[in-house]
Design a protein around this motif. Sequence first.
Motif, PDB file in Angstrom:
ATOM      1  N   TRP A 117       0.824  -1.203   0.000  1.00  0.00           N
ATOM      2  CA  TRP A 117       0.000   0.000   0.000  1.00  0.00           C
ATOM      3  C   TRP A 117       0.863   1.260   0.000  1.00  0.00           C
ATOM      4  O   TRP A 117       0.454   2.294  -0.557  1.00  0.00           O
ATOM      5  CB  TRP A 117      -0.929  -0.003   1.209  1.00  0.00           C
ATOM      6  CG  TRP A 117      -2.188  -0.775   0.968  1.00  0.00           C
ATOM      7  CD1 TRP A 117      -2.553  -1.969   1.515  1.00  0.00           C
ATOM      8  CD2 TRP A 117      -3.242  -0.403   0.080  1.00  0.00           C
ATOM      9  NE1 TRP A 117      -3.766  -2.372   1.020  1.00  0.00           N
ATOM     10  CE2 TRP A 117      -4.220  -1.429   0.147  1.00  0.00           C
ATOM     11  CE3 TRP A 117      -3.471   0.684  -0.758  1.00  0.00           C
ATOM     12  CZ2 TRP A 117      -5.401  -1.389  -0.602  1.00  0.00           C
ATOM     13  CZ3 TRP A 117      -4.638   0.728  -1.508  1.00  0.00           C
ATOM     14  CH2 TRP A 117      -5.593  -0.290  -1.424  1.00  0.00           C
ATOM     15  N   MET A 118       2.034   1.203   0.578  1.00  0.00           N
ATOM     16  CA  MET A 118       2.922   2.360   0.545  1.00  0.00           C
ATOM     17  C   MET A 118       3.360   2.679  -0.883  1.00  0.00           C
ATOM     18  O   MET A 118       3.466   3.853  -1.264  1.00  0.00           O
ATOM     19  CB  MET A 118       4.143   2.106   1.430  1.00  0.00           C
ATOM     20  CG  MET A 118       3.818   2.043   2.921  1.00  0.00           C
ATOM     21  SD  MET A 118       5.227   1.576   3.959  1.00  0.00           S
ATOM     22  CE  MET A 118       6.308   2.984   3.707  1.00  0.00           C
ATOM     23  N   THR A 119       3.601   1.646  -1.681  1.00  0.00           N
ATOM     24  CA  THR A 119       3.970   1.874  -3.083  1.00  0.00           C
ATOM     25  C   THR A 119       2.803   2.441  -3.889  1.00  0.00           C
ATOM     26  O   THR A 119       3.018   3.104  -4.900  1.00  0.00           O
ATOM     27  CB  THR A 119       4.446   0.570  -3.737  1.00  0.00           C
ATOM     28  OG1 THR A 119       3.382  -0.395  -3.715  1.00  0.00           O
ATOM     29  CG2 THR A 119       5.641  -0.005  -3.002  1.00  0.00           C
ATOM     30  N   LEU A 120       1.590   2.193  -3.437  1.00  0.00           N
ATOM     31  CA  LEU A 120       0.417   2.725  -4.135  1.00  0.00           C
ATOM     32  C   LEU A 120       0.075   4.141  -3.681  1.00  0.00           C
ATOM     33  O   LEU A 120      -0.313   4.984  -4.501  1.00  0.00           O
ATOM     34  CB  LEU A 120      -0.796   1.814  -3.906  1.00  0.00           C
ATOM     35  CG  LEU A 120      -0.741   0.417  -4.516  1.00  0.00           C
ATOM     36  CD1 LEU A 120      -1.943  -0.403  -4.052  1.00  0.00           C
ATOM     37  CD2 LEU A 120      -0.725   0.492  -6.038  1.00  0.00           C
ATOM     38  N   LEU A 121       0.206   4.424  -2.391  1.00  0.00           N
ATOM     39  CA  LEU A 121      -0.286   5.676  -1.826  1.00  0.00           C
ATOM     40  C   LEU A 121       0.773   6.756  -1.691  1.00  0.00           C
ATOM     41  O   LEU A 121       0.433   7.906  -1.395  1.00  0.00           O
ATOM     42  CB  LEU A 121      -0.889   5.414  -0.436  1.00  0.00           C
ATOM     43  CG  LEU A 121      -2.040   4.403  -0.374  1.00  0.00           C
ATOM     44  CD1 LEU A 121      -2.457   4.183   1.071  1.00  0.00           C
ATOM     45  CD2 LEU A 121      -3.226   4.874  -1.201  1.00  0.00           C
ATOM     46  N   ALA A 122       2.043   6.448  -1.903  1.00  0.00           N
ATOM     47  CA  ALA A 122       3.117   7.433  -1.715  1.00  0.00           C
ATOM     48  C   ALA A 122       2.972   8.588  -2.696  1.00  0.00           C
ATOM     49  O   ALA A 122       2.248   8.511  -3.700  1.00  0.00           O
ATOM     50  CB  ALA A 122       4.482   6.763  -1.882  1.00  0.00           C
TER      51      ALA A 122
END
Length: 293
Positions: free
Chosen positions: A128-133
């Motif tokens: 999710w960090m790779t999606l939301l960053a």
Amino acid sequence: MNRSVRRRAKVSPIAWAIAPALLLFIVFFVLPFGVMATLSLLTGNPVSNPNVTFTLRHYVRLLDSDLYIDALVATLRIGLITSALSLVIGYPLAHWMARMRSQLGHALLLVAVIASMLTDIVVRSFAWMTLLADRGVINTTLAALGIIGKPLPLMYNEFGVIVGLVHIYVPFMVLTLIGVIGRIDLALEEAARNLGANRLRTFLEVTLPLSMPGILAGSLLVFALAISAYVTPVLIGGNNVLTLPMLIYQQVSASFNPSFAGALGVVLLAVSLVLVLAYNAILARLAGAGDLA
């Protein structure tokens, strides 16, 4: 005399069946909570300092600081929103799976739901960090399409934490609801349809009230998991989202203050139990009103 012996013989198997679960409950819940509650009332650790005394200063410190009150409110808010969104997303999926006639399709969907639970929480949080960053997939795609001029604040806030927690805990809601909805007799829904009720009214007056036990169990399970989550808020929320589990970890690992950490844990559990009891009473009243109607 013979009757008393027979009664003991009948009760004994039940007692032996309950004993292991009761022992696990005492060892892994009652004793740790007792130790935590005791430490929260002591001036120090009795293992390293034999001159400790009872005190309420840890609770006074908690109530006197806005930092801890805000963290408690944020923790409960994240738990409630996560539970509500998990119910909204999980109920339709659980209803569809419970009413699915194809055994193969039901098995495939069940495997898909369970498979997501087998992936480690850390891995899913990093995904999710790779999606939301700010330079993640979502912001990069929207910027390439000309929809946004600057990155959307999707991470390092409560929004990102809730998104990650909902993704992690929806399977728990679905698995809890499937069993309850699957046990609802279809004849009751067919009888309501035959009496002139449309699909929506049948759902609201028959299916939904009968599935209240599953809604209650699933919501409480997700709420308990969400307010005790540590990894996802730390990774996705960063320092901008402060929850009580994060503060408890800091007090134990960095400040070496288990007494204050115990006070934080006791307050979190007490407030959570009050909310759980209130939620249970409200749902029970709604279910009773539905039965009377």
